[in-house]
Design a protein around this motif. Structure first.
Motif, mmCIF file in Angstrom:
data_model
loop_
_atom_site.group_PDB
_atom_site.id
_atom_site.type_symbol
_atom_site.label_atom_id
_atom_site.label_comp_id
_atom_site.label_asym_id
_atom_site.label_seq_id
_atom_site.Cartn_x
_atom_site.Cartn_y
_atom_site.Cartn_z
ATOM 1 N N PRO A 39 0.811 -1.230 0.000
ATOM 2 C CA PRO A 39 0.000 0.000 0.000
ATOM 3 C C PRO A 39 0.837 1.269 0.000
ATOM 4 C CG PRO A 39 0.224 -0.799 2.227
ATOM 5 C CD PRO A 39 0.980 -1.782 1.351
ATOM 6 N N GLU A 40 2.141 1.148 -0.203
ATOM 7 C CA GLU A 40 3.062 2.264 0.028
ATOM 8 C C GLU A 40 2.667 3.547 -0.687
ATOM 9 O OE1 GLU A 40 5.729 -1.478 0.016
ATOM 10 O OE2 GLU A 40 3.722 -0.863 -0.584
ATOM 11 N N LYS A 41 2.153 3.440 -1.904
ATOM 12 C CA LYS A 41 1.870 4.650 -2.690
ATOM 13 C C LYS A 41 0.375 4.962 -2.784
ATOM 14 C CE LYS A 41 6.075 4.189 -5.446
ATOM 15 N NZ LYS A 41 6.669 4.063 -6.802
ATOM 16 N N LEU A 42 -0.426 4.256 -2.003
ATOM 17 C CA LEU A 42 -1.866 4.473 -2.059
ATOM 18 C C LEU A 42 -2.251 5.734 -1.282
ATOM 19 C CD1 LEU A 42 -3.214 0.832 -1.513
ATOM 20 C CD2 LEU A 42 -2.886 2.056 -3.676
ATOM 21 N N HIS A 43 -3.380 6.321 -1.683
ATOM 22 C CA HIS A 43 -3.932 7.478 -0.963
ATOM 23 C C HIS A 43 -5.441 7.296 -0.884
ATOM 24 C CE1 HIS A 43 -3.987 11.542 0.669
ATOM 25 N NE2 HIS A 43 -5.102 11.724 -0.032
ATOM 26 N N HIS A 44 -5.992 7.482 0.310
ATOM 27 C CA HIS A 44 -7.407 7.237 0.567
ATOM 28 C C HIS A 44 -8.091 8.542 0.963
ATOM 29 C CE1 HIS A 44 -10.985 5.303 2.373
ATOM 30 N NE2 HIS A 44 -10.636 4.212 1.710
ATOM 31 N N SER A 45 -9.377 8.596 0.833
ATOM 32 C CA SER A 45 -10.132 9.788 1.231
ATOM 33 C C SER A 45 -10.260 9.899 2.754
ATOM 34 C CB SER A 45 -11.531 9.756 0.602
ATOM 35 O OG SER A 45 -12.217 8.576 0.985
ATOM 36 N N ASN A 46 -10.035 8.798 3.458
ATOM 37 C CA ASN A 46 -10.123 8.776 4.914
ATOM 38 C C ASN A 46 -8.736 9.016 5.516
ATOM 39 O OD1 ASN A 46 -10.174 7.870 7.685
ATOM 40 N ND2 ASN A 46 -12.098 6.814 7.254
ATOM 41 N N ASN A 50 -4.994 6.871 5.689
ATOM 42 C CA ASN A 50 -3.715 7.445 5.244
ATOM 43 C C ASN A 50 -2.682 7.439 6.367
ATOM 44 O OD1 ASN A 50 -4.548 7.956 2.599
ATOM 45 N ND2 ASN A 50 -5.469 9.916 3.183
ATOM 46 N N CYS A 51 -3.113 7.548 7.613
ATOM 47 C CA CYS A 51 -2.186 7.457 8.746
ATOM 48 C C CYS A 51 -1.613 6.042 8.861
ATOM 49 C CB CYS A 51 -2.891 7.841 10.045
ATOM 50 S SG CYS A 51 -3.147 9.624 10.223
ATOM 51 N N ILE A 52 -2.433 5.039 8.601
ATOM 52 C CA ILE A 52 -1.922 3.664 8.592
ATOM 53 C C ILE A 52 -0.862 3.523 7.510
ATOM 54 C CG2 ILE A 52 -2.486 1.224 8.250
ATOM 55 C CD1 ILE A 52 -5.272 1.778 9.354
ATOM 56 N N ILE A 53 -1.137 4.076 6.338
ATOM 57 C CA ILE A 53 -0.182 3.993 5.227
ATOM 58 C C ILE A 53 1.122 4.714 5.587
ATOM 59 C CG2 ILE A 53 0.247 4.651 2.825
ATOM 60 C CD1 ILE A 53 -2.831 4.327 2.386
ATOM 61 N N ALA A 54 1.010 5.866 6.242
ATOM 62 C CA ALA A 54 2.214 6.603 6.652
ATOM 63 C C ALA A 54 3.028 5.788 7.652
ATOM 64 C CB ALA A 54 1.828 7.950 7.254
ATOM 65 N N ILE A 132 -12.131 0.592 10.477
ATOM 66 C CA ILE A 132 -11.094 1.370 9.783
ATOM 67 C C ILE A 132 -9.959 0.458 9.323
ATOM 68 C CG2 ILE A 132 -9.346 3.185 10.037
ATOM 69 C CD1 ILE A 132 -12.149 4.289 9.899
ATOM 70 N N VAL A 133 -9.543 -0.446 10.202
ATOM 71 C CA VAL A 133 -8.469 -1.389 9.843
ATOM 72 C C VAL A 133 -8.923 -2.292 8.704
ATOM 73 C CG1 VAL A 133 -6.898 -3.175 10.688
ATOM 74 C CG2 VAL A 133 -7.627 -1.321 12.226
ATOM 75 N N ALA A 134 -10.172 -2.747 8.764
ATOM 76 C CA ALA A 134 -10.713 -3.600 7.698
ATOM 77 C C ALA A 134 -10.773 -2.863 6.374
ATOM 78 C CB ALA A 134 -12.102 -4.110 8.090
ATOM 79 N N GLU A 135 -11.143 -1.588 6.421
ATOM 80 C CA GLU A 135 -11.193 -0.790 5.195
ATOM 81 C C GLU A 135 -9.797 -0.626 4.603
ATOM 82 O OE1 GLU A 135 -12.231 1.478 1.961
ATOM 83 O OE2 GLU A 135 -13.468 0.179 3.241
ATOM 84 N N PHE A 136 -8.806 -0.395 5.465
ATOM 85 C CA PHE A 136 -7.435 -0.305 4.969
ATOM 86 C C PHE A 136 -7.024 -1.608 4.289
ATOM 87 C CE2 PHE A 136 -3.116 -1.789 5.682
ATOM 88 C CZ PHE A 136 -2.402 -0.873 4.915
ATOM 89 N N LEU A 137 -7.281 -2.734 4.921
ATOM 90 C CA LEU A 137 -6.866 -4.025 4.366
ATOM 91 C C LEU A 137 -7.543 -4.283 3.017
ATOM 92 C CD1 LEU A 137 -6.923 -6.161 7.642
ATOM 93 C CD2 LEU A 137 -4.902 -5.345 6.405
#
Length: 221
Positions: A39-46, A50-54, A132-137
């Motif tokens: 997910p390194e380069k992904l960007h989400h509206s939530n 995005n904090c999980i990705i960071a 939120i975690v499920a949405e990220f996954l």
């Protein structure tokens, strides 16, 4: 680096999703080693996602600097050499053993010298909402998250990272990790000999172990 060493770099961050991200690659690997996400380069509206990705990206950067450091290369090699005669007949790969043993000793030192509080780490994980975690996954491409959440719930409820503060438990933690790859990694005789070696190496690292954190922090800035 292991869970608590990753947490050290963001111990003053108050966002639970960022903290989760800093350990999530290892949590996923422990839950199911077949899970591979990028997910390194992904960007989400939530923003929470995005904090999980960071946090995930911070994890990758820390591991990259750690595994390329002289500290890692020297000490993992020394531990491998010291442990090799102690585990004669074991199926465990010596490089893997030296690598993981070093990371566990560092976590132990962070706890026993008061550099971090493990309760704070678990409080961050407990603060993350499952949806939120499920949405990220799902966003990262994981189609079935059931095995992850079973592991994650057990990880949070058992709070076994507290045992890392007990030096004699380093061997037990090392055995648990090796059991994910090898069914019977060590005999009681192996474990007894490993205990002495790991306790001795912990004492050797104690005076200067924070140098690796200082080195990595300078590269992260």
């Amino acid at each position: 680096m292991n869970f608590l060493s990753h947490y050290y770099f963001d111990r003053n961050v108050n966002n639970c999703y960022h903290i989760l991200g800093t350990v999530l690659p290892d949590l996923l690997k422990n839950a199911d080693k077949t899970i591979v996400l990028h997910p390194e380069k992904l960007h989400h509206s939530n923003d929470d996602i995005n904090c999980i990705i960071a946090g995930w990206n911070k994890h990758l950067a820390v591991d990259r600097y750690f595994h390329s450091s002289d500290f890692f290369n020297i000490h993992s090699h020394q531990l491998k050499k010291l442990l090799l005669p102690a585990i004669e007949g074991s199926p465990v790969k010596p490089f893997f053993l030296g690598h993981v043993a070093l990371e566990l000793i560092i976590d132990n030192l962070l706890l026993t010298t008061g550099k971090i509080l493990v309760d704070d780490f678990y409080a961050h994980l407990d603060g993350c909402k499952t949806e939120i975690v499920a949405e990220f996954l799902a966003f990262a491409g994981l189609k079935d998250d059931s095995r992850f959440f079973k592991f994650f719930d057990d990880f949070k409820s058992s709070q076994y990272l507290h045992t890392y503060a007990e030096t004699h438990q380093i061997t037990y933690a090392l055995k648990r990790i090796c059991m994910r790859v090898w069914q019977n990694p060590f005999t009681p005789q192996h474990e007894e000999q490993m205990n002495g070696i790991l306790e001795g190496y912990r004492s050797l690292l104690l005076p200067d172990f924070m140098s690796i954190f200082t080195e990595i922090e300078a590269k992260l800035d």
